[in-house]
Design a protein around this motif. Structure first.
Motif, PDB file in Angstrom:
ATOM      1  N   GLU A   1     -29.193  13.620 -72.780  1.00 17.33           N
ATOM      2  CA  GLU A   1     -28.742  15.458 -71.922  1.00 17.33           C
ATOM      3  C   GLU A   1     -29.116  14.408 -70.534  1.00 17.33           C
ATOM      4  O   GLU A   1     -28.827  14.772 -69.922  1.00 17.33           O
ATOM      5  CB  GLU A   1     -29.261  16.423 -72.849  1.00 17.33           C
ATOM      6  N   LYS A   2     -30.903  13.955 -70.673  1.00 16.47           N
ATOM      7  CA  LYS A   2     -31.599  13.820 -69.948  1.00 16.47           C
ATOM      8  C   LYS A   2     -30.805  12.642 -68.802  1.00 16.47           C
ATOM      9  O   LYS A   2     -31.053  12.612 -67.456  1.00 16.47           O
ATOM     10  CB  LYS A   2     -33.240  13.199 -69.977  1.00 16.47           C
ATOM     11  N   GLU A   3     -30.270  11.757 -69.329  1.00 13.21           N
ATOM     12  CA  GLU A   3     -29.963  10.668 -68.447  1.00 13.21           C
ATOM     13  C   GLU A   3     -28.657  11.639 -68.215  1.00 13.21           C
ATOM     14  O   GLU A   3     -27.929  11.029 -67.493  1.00 13.21           O
ATOM     15  CB  GLU A   3     -29.155   9.732 -69.991  1.00 13.21           C
ATOM     16  N   VAL A   4     -27.803  11.663 -69.242  1.00 15.81           N
ATOM     17  CA  VAL A   4     -26.353  12.818 -67.866  1.00 15.81           C
ATOM     18  C   VAL A   4     -27.133  13.401 -66.702  1.00 15.81           C
ATOM     19  O   VAL A   4     -26.025  13.690 -66.423  1.00 15.81           O
ATOM     20  CB  VAL A   4     -25.674  13.919 -68.975  1.00 15.81           C
ATOM     21  N   ILE A   5     -28.073  14.207 -66.946  1.00 20.92           N
ATOM     22  CA  ILE A   5     -28.364  15.111 -66.116  1.00 20.92           C
ATOM     23  C   ILE A   5     -28.659  14.193 -63.815  1.00 20.92           C
ATOM     24  O   ILE A   5     -28.573  14.042 -63.467  1.00 20.92           O
ATOM     25  CB  ILE A   5     -29.419  15.931 -65.848  1.00 20.92           C
TER      26      ILE A   5
ATOM     27  N   LYS B   1     -38.291  14.078 -90.359  1.00 25.41           N
ATOM     28  CA  LYS B   1     -38.817  12.936 -89.994  1.00 25.41           C
ATOM     29  C   LYS B   1     -36.618  12.643 -88.930  1.00 25.41           C
ATOM     30  O   LYS B   1     -37.433  12.013 -88.158  1.00 25.41           O
ATOM     31  CB  LYS B   1     -38.892  12.036 -90.489  1.00 25.41           C
ATOM     32  N   GLU B   2     -36.451  13.006 -90.005  1.00 27.72           N
ATOM     33  CA  GLU B   2     -34.861  12.792 -89.364  1.00 27.72           C
ATOM     34  C   GLU B   2     -34.640  13.192 -88.549  1.00 27.72           C
ATOM     35  O   GLU B   2     -34.028  13.538 -86.982  1.00 27.72           O
ATOM     36  CB  GLU B   2     -33.626  12.633 -90.389  1.00 27.72           C
ATOM     37  N   ALA B   3     -34.870  14.768 -88.554  1.00 36.83           N
ATOM     38  CA  ALA B   3     -34.802  15.376 -87.426  1.00 36.83           C
ATOM     39  C   ALA B   3     -35.272  15.655 -86.731  1.00 36.83           C
ATOM     40  O   ALA B   3     -34.890  15.504 -85.229  1.00 36.83           O
ATOM     41  CB  ALA B   3     -35.209  16.978 -88.504  1.00 36.83           C
ATOM     42  N   LYS B   4     -36.603  14.680 -85.944  1.00 34.96           N
ATOM     43  CA  LYS B   4     -37.990  14.467 -84.765  1.00 34.96           C
ATOM     44  C   LYS B   4     -36.343  13.240 -84.259  1.00 34.96           C
ATOM     45  O   LYS B   4     -36.706  13.545 -83.457  1.00 34.96           O
ATOM     46  CB  LYS B   4     -39.329  14.080 -85.608  1.00 34.96           C
ATOM     47  N   ARG B   5     -36.579  12.323 -84.826  1.00 34.56           N
ATOM     48  CA  ARG B   5     -35.402  11.630 -84.563  1.00 34.56           C
ATOM     49  C   ARG B   5     -34.472  12.285 -83.348  1.00 34.56           C
ATOM     50  O   ARG B   5     -34.158  11.578 -82.375  1.00 34.56           O
ATOM     51  CB  ARG B   5     -35.023  10.267 -85.363  1.00 34.56           C
ATOM     52  N   TYR B   6     -33.615  12.986 -84.316  1.00 34.78           N
ATOM     53  CA  TYR B   6     -32.007  13.173 -83.938  1.00 34.78           C
ATOM     54  C   TYR B   6     -32.427  13.829 -82.775  1.00 34.78           C
ATOM     55  O   TYR B   6     -31.623  13.735 -81.345  1.00 34.78           O
ATOM     56  CB  TYR B   6     -31.749  14.071 -84.890  1.00 34.78           C
ATOM     57  N   PHE B   7     -33.224  14.893 -82.969  1.00 33.25           N
ATOM     58  CA  PHE B   7     -33.133  15.805 -81.597  1.00 33.25           C
ATOM     59  C   PHE B   7     -33.922  15.105 -80.446  1.00 33.25           C
ATOM     60  O   PHE B   7     -34.052  15.264 -79.264  1.00 33.25           O
ATOM     61  CB  PHE B   7     -34.324  17.214 -81.478  1.00 33.25           C
ATOM     62  N   ALA B   8     -35.453  13.701 -80.945  1.00 34.71           N
ATOM     63  CA  ALA B   8     -35.798  13.580 -79.539  1.00 34.71           C
ATOM     64  C   ALA B   8     -34.136  12.582 -78.603  1.00 34.71           C
ATOM     65  O   ALA B   8     -34.455  12.459 -77.869  1.00 34.71           O
ATOM     66  CB  ALA B   8     -36.688  12.019 -80.035  1.00 34.71           C
TER      67      ALA B   8
ATOM     68  N   LEU C   1     -30.906  13.642 -78.584  1.00 34.04           N
ATOM     69  CA  LEU C   1     -30.128  14.625 -78.027  1.00 34.04           C
ATOM     70  C   LEU C   1     -31.168  15.179 -76.765  1.00 34.04           C
ATOM     71  O   LEU C   1     -30.300  14.503 -75.754  1.00 34.04           O
ATOM     72  CB  LEU C   1     -30.204  15.611 -78.994  1.00 34.04           C
ATOM     73  N   LYS C   2     -32.192  15.404 -76.576  1.00 32.52           N
ATOM     74  CA  LYS C   2     -32.697  15.219 -75.055  1.00 32.52           C
ATOM     75  C   LYS C   2     -32.619  14.152 -74.324  1.00 32.52           C
ATOM     76  O   LYS C   2     -32.093  14.360 -73.169  1.00 32.52           O
ATOM     77  CB  LYS C   2     -34.289  15.101 -75.619  1.00 32.52           C
ATOM     78  N   GLN C   3     -32.935  12.518 -74.910  1.00 33.64           N
ATOM     79  CA  GLN C   3     -32.732  11.823 -73.712  1.00 33.64           C
ATOM     80  C   GLN C   3     -31.597  11.276 -73.592  1.00 33.64           C
ATOM     81  O   GLN C   3     -31.192  11.218 -72.066  1.00 33.64           O
ATOM     82  CB  GLN C   3     -33.259  10.426 -74.565  1.00 33.64           C
TER      83      GLN C   3
ATOM     84  N   HIS D   1     -27.154  25.012 -80.365  1.00 34.86           N
ATOM     85  CA  HIS D   1     -26.894  23.198 -80.362  1.00 34.86           C
ATOM     86  C   HIS D   1     -25.801  23.293 -81.747  1.00 34.86           C
ATOM     87  O   HIS D   1     -24.267  22.175 -81.082  1.00 34.86           O
ATOM     88  CB  HIS D   1     -27.845  22.159 -80.642  1.00 34.86           C
ATOM     89  N   SER D   2     -26.095  23.873 -82.546  1.00 34.81           N
ATOM     90  CA  SER D   2     -25.072  24.492 -84.174  1.00 34.81           C
ATOM     91  C   SER D   2     -24.491  24.265 -83.332  1.00 34.81           C
ATOM     92  O   SER D   2     -22.215  23.916 -84.496  1.00 34.81           O
ATOM     93  CB  SER D   2     -26.181  24.717 -84.853  1.00 34.81           C
TER      94      SER D   2
END
Length: 464
Positions: free
Chosen positions: A458-462, A445-452, A454-456, A45-46
Protein backbone atom coordinates in the motif's frame (compact mmCIF):
# COMPACT_ATOMS: atom_id res chain seq x y z
CA UNK A 1 -37.51 -45.10 21.21
CA UNK A 2 -38.14 -43.28 24.51
CA UNK A 3 -35.09 -44.94 26.08
CA UNK A 4 -32.97 -44.12 23.02
CA UNK A 5 -34.15 -40.50 23.17
CA UNK A 6 -33.19 -40.33 26.86
CA UNK A 7 -29.78 -41.92 26.23
CA UNK A 8 -28.94 -39.45 23.42
CA UNK A 9 -30.04 -36.52 25.63
CA UNK A 10 -27.74 -37.72 28.45
CA UNK A 11 -24.88 -38.19 25.96
CA UNK A 12 -25.30 -34.61 24.65
CA UNK A 13 -25.41 -33.19 28.19
CA UNK A 14 -22.30 -35.14 29.16
CA UNK A 15 -20.11 -34.02 26.25
CA UNK A 16 -21.35 -30.42 26.59
CA UNK A 17 -20.01 -30.28 30.15
CA UNK A 18 -17.55 -27.89 31.78
CA UNK A 19 -14.41 -29.23 30.00
CA UNK A 20 -15.86 -28.50 26.55
CA UNK A 21 -17.17 -25.10 27.65
CA UNK A 22 -13.66 -24.20 28.78
CA UNK A 23 -12.12 -25.53 25.57
CA UNK A 24 -14.58 -23.89 23.17
CA UNK A 25 -15.38 -20.60 24.92
CA UNK A 26 -12.24 -20.23 27.01
CA UNK A 27 -10.10 -21.23 24.03
CA UNK A 28 -11.89 -18.76 21.77
CA UNK A 29 -11.52 -15.97 24.33
CA UNK A 30 -7.81 -16.77 24.61
CA UNK A 31 -7.44 -16.55 20.79
CA UNK A 32 -9.30 -13.22 20.76
CA UNK A 33 -7.01 -11.69 23.40
CA UNK A 34 -3.88 -13.40 22.05
CA UNK A 35 -4.53 -11.89 18.59
CA UNK A 36 -5.15 -8.48 20.19
CA UNK A 37 -8.67 -8.40 18.68
CA UNK A 38 -7.26 -8.79 15.17
CA UNK A 39 -10.58 -9.92 13.59
CA UNK A 40 -12.15 -6.58 14.46
CA UNK A 41 -9.13 -4.46 13.51
CA UNK A 42 -9.11 -5.74 9.93
CA UNK A 43 -12.84 -5.94 9.26
CA UNK A 44 -12.59 -3.46 6.36
CA UNK A 45 -9.83 -5.44 4.69
CA UNK A 46 -11.80 -8.68 5.02
CA UNK A 47 -14.71 -7.10 3.11
CA UNK A 48 -12.32 -6.09 0.29
CA UNK A 49 -11.04 -9.68 0.09
CA UNK A 50 -14.63 -10.98 0.04
CA UNK A 51 -15.54 -8.63 -2.84
CA UNK A 52 -12.76 -10.21 -4.89
CA UNK A 53 -10.19 -7.38 -4.89
CA UNK A 54 -7.34 -9.85 -4.35
CA UNK A 55 -8.69 -12.81 -6.36
CA UNK A 56 -6.18 -14.56 -8.60
CA UNK A 57 -7.45 -17.37 -10.86
CA UNK A 58 -3.98 -18.95 -10.80
CA UNK A 59 -3.98 -19.44 -7.02
CA UNK A 60 -4.35 -23.00 -5.69
CA UNK A 61 -7.85 -24.13 -4.65
CA UNK A 62 -11.25 -24.83 -6.18
CA UNK A 63 -13.61 -21.91 -5.42
CA UNK A 64 -13.26 -18.15 -4.82
CA UNK A 65 -13.54 -16.41 -1.43
CA UNK A 66 -17.21 -15.48 -1.88
CA UNK A 67 -18.26 -19.02 -2.83
CA UNK A 68 -16.26 -20.45 0.07
CA UNK A 69 -18.03 -18.14 2.55
CA UNK A 70 -21.40 -18.84 0.89
CA UNK A 71 -20.83 -22.60 1.19
CA UNK A 72 -19.89 -22.22 4.86
CA UNK A 73 -22.80 -19.85 5.55
CA UNK A 74 -25.30 -22.07 3.76
CA UNK A 75 -24.63 -24.69 6.43
CA UNK A 76 -24.47 -22.31 9.40
CA UNK A 77 -27.43 -20.12 8.35
CA UNK A 78 -30.03 -22.81 8.69
CA UNK A 79 -32.55 -24.03 11.18
CA UNK A 80 -30.18 -23.17 14.03
CA UNK A 81 -31.00 -19.52 13.29
CA UNK A 82 -34.77 -20.04 13.32
CA UNK A 83 -35.62 -23.09 15.40
CA UNK A 84 -32.41 -23.11 17.48
CA UNK A 85 -32.83 -19.51 18.63
CA UNK A 86 -36.50 -20.14 19.38
CA UNK A 87 -35.59 -23.14 21.54
CA UNK A 88 -32.93 -21.06 23.34
CA UNK A 89 -35.41 -18.27 24.18
CA UNK A 90 -38.20 -20.69 25.13
CA UNK A 91 -35.90 -22.36 27.67
CA UNK A 92 -33.62 -19.48 28.64
CA UNK A 93 -35.69 -16.35 28.12
CA UNK A 94 -34.37 -13.07 26.66
CA UNK A 95 -30.99 -13.45 28.39
CA UNK A 96 -30.10 -16.39 26.15
CA UNK A 97 -29.62 -13.89 23.30
CA UNK A 98 -26.78 -12.16 25.14
CA UNK A 99 -24.81 -15.39 25.47
CA UNK A 100 -25.47 -16.12 21.80
CA UNK A 101 -23.86 -12.77 21.01
CA UNK A 102 -20.90 -13.56 23.28
CA UNK A 103 -20.38 -16.82 21.42
CA UNK A 104 -20.40 -14.91 18.11
CA UNK A 105 -17.79 -12.33 19.17
CA UNK A 106 -15.52 -15.07 20.51
CA UNK A 107 -16.36 -17.20 17.47
CA UNK A 108 -15.01 -14.59 15.07
CA UNK A 109 -11.52 -15.04 16.54
CA UNK A 110 -11.88 -18.82 16.54
CA UNK A 111 -12.95 -18.81 12.88
CA UNK A 112 -10.01 -16.62 11.91
CA UNK A 113 -7.52 -19.07 13.42
CA UNK A 114 -9.16 -22.33 12.31
CA UNK A 115 -9.71 -21.22 8.74
CA UNK A 116 -6.27 -19.68 8.34
CA UNK A 117 -4.89 -23.07 9.40
CA UNK A 118 -7.19 -24.77 6.87
CA UNK A 119 -5.30 -23.04 4.05
CA UNK A 120 -1.86 -22.99 5.69
CA UNK A 121 -1.86 -26.77 6.05
CA UNK A 122 -3.81 -28.14 3.15
CA UNK A 123 -3.18 -31.77 2.35
CA UNK A 124 -3.84 -34.05 -0.59
CA UNK A 125 -6.41 -36.81 -0.62
CA UNK A 126 -5.85 -40.29 -2.08
CA UNK A 127 -6.59 -38.91 -5.57
CA UNK A 128 -3.95 -36.20 -5.19
CA UNK A 129 -6.45 -33.31 -4.92
CA UNK A 130 -5.76 -30.39 -2.58
CA UNK A 131 -8.01 -30.48 0.49
CA UNK A 132 -8.51 -28.45 3.66
CA UNK A 133 -10.16 -28.96 7.02
CA UNK A 134 -9.26 -29.92 10.60
CA UNK A 135 -8.30 -33.48 9.66
CA UNK A 136 -5.73 -32.12 7.19
CA UNK A 137 -4.33 -29.26 9.28
CA UNK A 138 -3.91 -31.71 12.17
CA UNK A 139 -1.90 -34.23 10.14
CA UNK A 140 -0.04 -31.67 7.98
CA UNK A 141 0.60 -29.18 10.78
CA UNK A 142 1.24 -31.48 13.74
CA UNK A 143 2.49 -34.57 11.91
CA UNK A 144 1.25 -38.05 11.05
CA UNK A 145 1.57 -39.15 14.70
CA UNK A 146 -1.57 -37.04 15.33
CA UNK A 147 -3.57 -39.06 12.78
CA UNK A 148 -5.74 -40.60 15.51
CA UNK A 149 -7.02 -37.17 16.51
CA UNK A 150 -7.71 -36.30 12.86
CA UNK A 151 -9.54 -39.62 12.43
CA UNK A 152 -11.55 -38.90 15.60
CA UNK A 153 -12.71 -35.62 14.07
CA UNK A 154 -13.64 -37.34 10.80
CA UNK A 155 -15.62 -40.12 12.50
CA UNK A 156 -17.55 -37.56 14.58
CA UNK A 157 -18.06 -35.51 11.41
CA UNK A 158 -19.77 -38.41 9.68
CA UNK A 159 -22.64 -38.09 12.18
CA UNK A 160 -22.33 -34.36 12.93
CA UNK A 161 -22.80 -33.53 9.24
CA UNK A 162 -26.06 -35.44 8.97
CA UNK A 163 -28.99 -33.14 8.05
CA UNK A 164 -31.48 -34.66 10.47
CA UNK A 165 -32.18 -31.48 12.52
CA UNK A 166 -32.72 -29.25 9.48
CA UNK A 167 -34.95 -31.83 7.81
CA UNK A 168 -36.91 -32.42 11.02
CA UNK A 169 -37.66 -28.74 11.48
CA UNK A 170 -38.48 -28.13 7.82
CA UNK A 171 -40.95 -31.03 8.00
CA UNK A 172 -42.50 -29.58 11.16
CA UNK A 173 -42.76 -26.16 9.47
CA UNK A 174 -44.54 -27.61 6.44
CA UNK A 175 -46.92 -29.50 8.75
CA UNK A 176 -47.60 -26.55 11.05
CA UNK A 177 -47.85 -23.80 8.43
CA UNK A 178 -49.08 -25.50 5.27
CA UNK A 179 -50.69 -28.92 5.80
CA UNK A 180 -52.60 -28.79 9.13
CA UNK A 181 -54.30 -25.38 8.52
CA UNK A 182 -55.53 -26.70 5.16
CA UNK A 183 -57.08 -29.83 6.62
CA UNK A 184 -54.40 -32.31 5.53
CA UNK A 185 -53.81 -35.19 7.95
CA UNK A 186 -50.25 -35.14 9.30
CA UNK A 187 -48.81 -38.57 10.06
CA UNK A 188 -45.81 -40.81 9.37
CA UNK A 189 -46.78 -41.18 5.70
CA UNK A 190 -47.03 -37.42 5.04
CA UNK A 191 -43.69 -36.86 6.79
CA UNK A 192 -42.10 -39.63 4.73
CA UNK A 193 -43.37 -38.05 1.49
CA UNK A 194 -41.80 -34.72 2.49
CA UNK A 195 -38.55 -36.56 3.26
CA UNK A 196 -38.55 -38.28 -0.14
CA UNK A 197 -39.07 -34.97 -1.98
CA UNK A 198 -36.20 -33.35 -0.02
CA UNK A 199 -33.99 -36.37 -0.70
CA UNK A 200 -34.59 -36.08 -4.47
CA UNK A 201 -33.84 -32.32 -4.51
CA UNK A 202 -30.69 -32.82 -2.43
CA UNK A 203 -29.48 -35.74 -4.53
CA UNK A 204 -29.67 -33.72 -7.75
CA UNK A 205 -27.34 -31.05 -6.34
CA UNK A 206 -24.88 -33.02 -4.18
CA UNK A 207 -24.00 -35.56 -6.85
CA UNK A 208 -22.68 -32.64 -8.90
CA UNK A 209 -19.80 -32.13 -6.42
CA UNK A 210 -18.40 -29.00 -4.76
CA UNK A 211 -18.61 -26.84 -7.89
CA UNK A 212 -22.35 -27.37 -8.27
CA UNK A 213 -22.92 -27.01 -4.51
CA UNK A 214 -20.96 -23.73 -4.30
CA UNK A 215 -22.62 -22.31 -7.43
CA UNK A 216 -26.06 -23.12 -6.06
CA UNK A 217 -25.59 -21.81 -2.53
CA UNK A 218 -23.73 -18.65 -3.63
CA UNK A 219 -26.99 -17.63 -5.32
CA UNK A 220 -29.25 -18.80 -2.47
CA UNK A 221 -27.42 -17.29 0.52
CA UNK A 222 -27.78 -13.55 -0.39
CA UNK A 223 -31.44 -14.10 -1.33
CA UNK A 224 -32.30 -15.93 1.89
CA UNK A 225 -30.58 -13.43 4.19
CA UNK A 226 -32.19 -10.48 2.36
CA UNK A 227 -35.69 -11.99 2.40
CA UNK A 228 -35.45 -12.90 6.07
CA UNK A 229 -34.07 -9.46 6.98
CA UNK A 230 -36.98 -7.67 5.26
CA UNK A 231 -39.54 -10.03 6.85
CA UNK A 232 -38.27 -9.48 10.40
CA UNK A 233 -37.88 -5.74 9.79
CA UNK A 234 -41.63 -5.62 9.13
CA UNK A 235 -42.26 -7.42 12.45
CA UNK A 236 -39.99 -5.00 14.34
CA UNK A 237 -41.70 -1.98 12.76
CA UNK A 238 -45.15 -3.32 13.69
CA UNK A 239 -43.96 -3.79 17.29
CA UNK A 240 -41.61 -0.80 17.38
CA UNK A 241 -42.72 0.28 20.87
CA UNK A 242 -41.53 -3.04 22.34
CA UNK A 243 -38.05 -3.06 20.77
CA UNK A 244 -36.22 -0.81 23.31
CA UNK A 245 -37.71 -2.70 26.29
CA UNK A 246 -36.70 -6.16 25.06
CA UNK A 247 -33.30 -5.00 23.82
CA UNK A 248 -32.56 -3.84 27.36
CA UNK A 249 -34.06 -6.99 28.89
CA UNK A 250 -31.63 -9.14 26.90
CA UNK A 251 -28.75 -7.60 28.87
CA UNK A 252 -30.36 -7.57 32.33
CA UNK A 253 -31.82 -11.08 32.05
CA UNK A 254 -28.47 -12.44 30.84
CA UNK A 255 -27.17 -12.21 34.43
CA UNK A 256 -30.41 -12.43 36.40
CA UNK A 257 -31.56 -15.59 34.54
CA UNK A 258 -35.09 -15.00 35.86
CA UNK A 259 -36.73 -16.65 32.84
CA UNK A 260 -34.51 -19.74 32.62
CA UNK A 261 -36.53 -22.97 32.94
CA UNK A 262 -33.88 -25.54 32.01
CA UNK A 263 -31.50 -27.67 34.06
CA UNK A 264 -29.03 -25.82 36.33
CA UNK A 265 -25.31 -25.99 35.57
CA UNK A 266 -22.54 -25.80 38.18
CA UNK A 267 -25.27 -25.55 40.78
CA UNK A 268 -27.09 -22.52 39.39
CA UNK A 269 -29.53 -21.27 36.77
CA UNK A 270 -27.06 -18.66 35.47
CA UNK A 271 -24.62 -21.45 34.61
CA UNK A 272 -27.43 -23.27 32.83
CA UNK A 273 -28.33 -20.14 30.86
CA UNK A 274 -24.71 -19.55 29.82
CA UNK A 275 -24.22 -23.14 28.63
CA UNK A 276 -27.56 -22.96 26.76
CA UNK A 277 -26.56 -19.77 24.92
CA UNK A 278 -23.05 -21.01 24.10
CA UNK A 279 -24.40 -24.39 22.95
CA UNK A 280 -27.03 -22.84 20.69
CA UNK A 281 -24.46 -20.30 19.46
CA UNK A 282 -22.03 -23.08 18.55
CA UNK A 283 -24.81 -24.91 16.70
CA UNK A 284 -25.66 -21.68 14.88
CA UNK A 285 -22.24 -20.37 13.80
CA UNK A 286 -20.18 -23.58 14.26
CA UNK A 287 -17.11 -21.63 15.43
CA UNK A 288 -14.55 -24.11 16.73
CA UNK A 289 -16.55 -27.13 15.54
CA UNK A 290 -14.53 -27.61 12.34
CA UNK A 291 -17.12 -27.68 9.56
CA UNK A 292 -16.37 -24.27 8.03
CA UNK A 293 -12.62 -25.00 7.55
CA UNK A 294 -13.60 -27.79 5.16
CA UNK A 295 -15.33 -25.22 2.91
CA UNK A 296 -12.78 -22.41 3.37
CA UNK A 297 -9.93 -24.88 2.88
CA UNK A 298 -11.10 -25.23 -0.74
CA UNK A 299 -10.75 -21.47 -1.39
CA UNK A 300 -8.66 -20.36 -4.33
CA UNK A 301 -5.93 -18.39 -2.56
CA UNK A 302 -2.20 -18.47 -1.84
CA UNK A 303 -2.61 -16.33 1.29
CA UNK A 304 -4.04 -18.28 4.27
CA UNK A 305 -4.70 -15.11 6.29
CA UNK A 306 -7.07 -13.79 3.63
CA UNK A 307 -9.31 -16.81 3.99
CA UNK A 308 -9.19 -16.51 7.78
CA UNK A 309 -10.37 -12.89 7.47
CA UNK A 310 -13.24 -13.89 5.16
CA UNK A 311 -14.24 -16.79 7.41
CA UNK A 312 -14.44 -14.57 10.51
CA UNK A 313 -17.35 -12.72 8.87
CA UNK A 314 -19.41 -15.90 9.26
CA UNK A 315 -20.38 -15.54 12.95
CA UNK A 316 -21.09 -11.83 12.43
CA UNK A 317 -23.57 -12.53 9.62
CA UNK A 318 -24.92 -15.73 11.09
CA UNK A 319 -25.32 -14.96 14.80
CA UNK A 320 -25.04 -11.19 15.26
CA UNK A 321 -27.44 -10.49 12.37
CA UNK A 322 -29.67 -13.47 11.51
CA UNK A 323 -30.02 -14.95 15.02
CA UNK A 324 -30.68 -11.48 16.43
CA UNK A 325 -33.48 -10.97 13.90
CA UNK A 326 -35.16 -14.21 14.97
CA UNK A 327 -34.69 -13.50 18.66
CA UNK A 328 -36.10 -9.97 18.52
CA UNK A 329 -39.07 -11.11 16.42
CA UNK A 330 -39.96 -13.76 19.04
CA UNK A 331 -39.47 -11.35 21.96
CA UNK A 332 -41.27 -8.21 20.73
CA UNK A 333 -44.38 -10.16 19.69
CA UNK A 334 -44.59 -11.75 23.16
CA UNK A 335 -45.00 -15.29 21.81
CA UNK A 336 -41.96 -16.52 23.80
CA UNK A 337 -44.15 -16.50 26.94
CA UNK A 338 -47.15 -18.29 25.46
CA UNK A 339 -45.95 -21.06 23.16
CA UNK A 340 -44.12 -24.38 23.44
CA UNK A 341 -40.45 -25.24 22.88
CA UNK A 342 -40.98 -26.58 19.34
CA UNK A 343 -38.73 -24.02 17.66
CA UNK A 344 -40.44 -23.63 14.32
CA UNK A 345 -43.96 -23.18 15.72
CA UNK A 346 -42.68 -20.48 18.10
CA UNK A 347 -41.07 -18.48 15.29
CA UNK A 348 -44.13 -19.03 13.08
CA UNK A 349 -46.35 -17.64 15.85
CA UNK A 350 -44.21 -14.48 15.90
CA UNK A 351 -44.56 -14.03 12.15
CA UNK A 352 -48.30 -14.72 12.24
CA UNK A 353 -48.86 -12.24 15.07
CA UNK A 354 -47.37 -9.31 13.13
CA UNK A 355 -48.04 -10.31 9.51
CA UNK A 356 -51.47 -12.00 9.51
CA UNK A 357 -52.30 -14.48 6.71
CA UNK A 358 -49.04 -14.02 4.79
CA UNK A 359 -46.53 -14.13 7.68
CA UNK A 360 -46.45 -17.90 8.07
CA UNK A 361 -46.06 -18.48 4.35
CA UNK A 362 -43.25 -15.93 4.18
CA UNK A 363 -41.50 -17.76 7.02
CA UNK A 364 -42.03 -21.09 5.27
CA UNK A 365 -40.25 -19.79 2.16
CA UNK A 366 -37.33 -18.59 4.33
CA UNK A 367 -37.21 -21.90 6.21
CA UNK A 368 -37.27 -23.89 2.97
CA UNK A 369 -34.35 -21.92 1.49
CA UNK A 370 -32.38 -22.03 4.76
CA UNK A 371 -32.87 -25.76 5.23
CA UNK A 372 -32.35 -26.90 1.67
CA UNK A 373 -29.15 -24.84 1.26
CA UNK A 374 -27.84 -26.49 4.46
CA UNK A 375 -28.59 -29.93 3.04
CA UNK A 376 -26.21 -29.27 0.14
CA UNK A 377 -23.24 -28.11 2.23
CA UNK A 378 -23.38 -30.73 4.96
CA UNK A 379 -23.17 -33.52 2.40
CA UNK A 380 -19.86 -32.05 1.23
CA UNK A 381 -18.52 -32.01 4.80
CA UNK A 382 -19.51 -35.61 5.48
CA UNK A 383 -18.07 -36.90 2.21
CA UNK A 384 -14.76 -35.13 2.98
CA UNK A 385 -14.63 -36.89 6.35
CA UNK A 386 -15.23 -40.27 4.72
CA UNK A 387 -12.67 -39.46 2.02
CA UNK A 388 -10.02 -38.85 4.69
CA UNK A 389 -10.82 -42.11 6.45
CA UNK A 390 -11.13 -44.60 3.59
CA UNK A 391 -10.05 -42.79 0.40
CA UNK A 392 -11.46 -40.17 -1.98
CA UNK A 393 -12.57 -42.77 -4.50
CA UNK A 394 -15.07 -44.10 -1.93
CA UNK A 395 -16.42 -40.80 -0.60
CA UNK A 396 -19.58 -41.03 -2.73
CA UNK A 397 -20.82 -43.83 -0.47
CA UNK A 398 -21.49 -41.22 2.20
CA UNK A 399 -24.09 -39.58 -0.03
CA UNK A 400 -26.22 -42.74 0.00
CA UNK A 401 -26.16 -42.76 3.81
CA UNK A 402 -26.82 -39.00 3.80
CA UNK A 403 -29.90 -39.32 1.58
CA UNK A 404 -31.32 -42.07 3.84
CA UNK A 405 -30.78 -39.86 6.90
CA UNK A 406 -33.04 -37.21 5.33
CA UNK A 407 -35.88 -39.73 5.55
CA UNK A 408 -34.93 -40.43 9.18
CA UNK A 409 -34.92 -36.72 10.07
CA UNK A 410 -38.37 -36.21 8.54
CA UNK A 411 -39.97 -38.98 10.61
CA UNK A 412 -38.42 -38.73 14.11
CA UNK A 413 -38.70 -36.42 17.15
CA UNK A 414 -37.06 -33.01 17.50
CA UNK A 415 -35.39 -33.71 20.86
CA UNK A 416 -33.62 -36.82 19.56
CA UNK A 417 -32.36 -35.05 16.44
CA UNK A 418 -31.12 -31.89 18.16
CA UNK A 419 -29.34 -33.83 20.93
CA UNK A 420 -27.72 -36.24 18.46
CA UNK A 421 -26.19 -33.46 16.35
CA UNK A 422 -25.30 -31.39 19.44
CA UNK A 423 -23.41 -34.35 20.89
CA UNK A 424 -21.34 -35.05 17.82
CA UNK A 425 -20.69 -31.34 17.23
CA UNK A 426 -19.13 -31.33 20.69
CA UNK A 427 -16.91 -34.30 19.79
CA UNK A 428 -15.79 -32.54 16.57
CA UNK A 429 -14.81 -29.44 18.58
CA UNK A 430 -12.33 -31.35 20.77
CA UNK A 431 -9.69 -32.09 18.06
CA UNK A 432 -10.41 -28.87 16.17
CA UNK A 433 -9.85 -26.56 19.13
CA UNK A 434 -6.97 -28.59 20.57
CA UNK A 435 -4.97 -28.43 17.34
CA UNK A 436 -5.88 -24.76 16.78
CA UNK A 437 -4.64 -23.72 20.22
CA UNK A 438 -1.39 -25.65 19.75
CA UNK A 439 -0.72 -24.02 16.37
CA UNK A 440 -2.07 -20.53 17.18
CA UNK A 441 1.47 -18.99 17.39
CA UNK A 442 2.06 -20.10 13.77
CA UNK A 443 -1.14 -18.34 12.67
CA UNK A 444 -0.15 -15.12 14.42
CA UNK A 445 3.32 -15.28 12.86
CA UNK A 446 1.74 -15.72 9.41
CA UNK A 447 -0.68 -12.84 10.10
CA UNK A 448 2.17 -10.49 11.05
CA UNK A 449 4.01 -11.40 7.83
CA UNK A 450 0.87 -10.87 5.73
CA UNK A 451 -0.07 -7.49 7.20
CA UNK A 452 3.51 -6.23 7.03
CA UNK A 453 3.59 -7.14 3.31
CA UNK A 454 0.16 -5.53 2.83
CA UNK A 455 1.31 -2.25 4.41
CA UNK A 456 4.45 -2.27 2.27
CA UNK A 457 2.48 -2.76 -0.96
CA UNK A 458 0.00 0.00 0.00
CA UNK A 459 2.93 2.30 0.77
CA UNK A 460 4.46 1.61 -2.66
CA UNK A 461 1.14 2.36 -4.37
CA UNK A 462 0.89 5.71 -2.56
CA UNK A 463 4.50 6.63 -3.53
CA UNK A 464 3.76 5.90 -7.20
Amino acid sequence: MAKLDEFIAEFASFVWGLPLLILLTGGGLYLLIYSKFLPFRYLGHSLKVLRGKYDDPNDPGEINHFKALSTALSSTIGMGNIAGVAVAIAIGGPGAMFWLWVSAVIGMATKFFTNTLAVMYRGRDSEGKLQGGPMYFITEGLGKKWWIMAAFFSVAGLVGALPVFNVNQLTQAINYILLTPNGVDVDFTSNLIIGIILAIITGIVIYGGLERISNTVSKMVPIMVGLYFISVLIILLVNFDQVPYYFGLIFTDAFAAENYVGEPFLGGVLGGLIILGIRRGAFSNEAGIGTAPMAHGAAKTAEPVREGLVAMLGPAIDTLIVCSLTGLAILVTGVWQTHDVNGVSLTAAAFNASIPVYGNYLLLVCIAIFSISSLFSYSYYGSKCLSFLIGAEKKHYYNYFYILSILLGATTSLSMMINLIDGFFALMAIPTMTATLIMSPRVLKEAKRYFAALKQSEKEVIQK
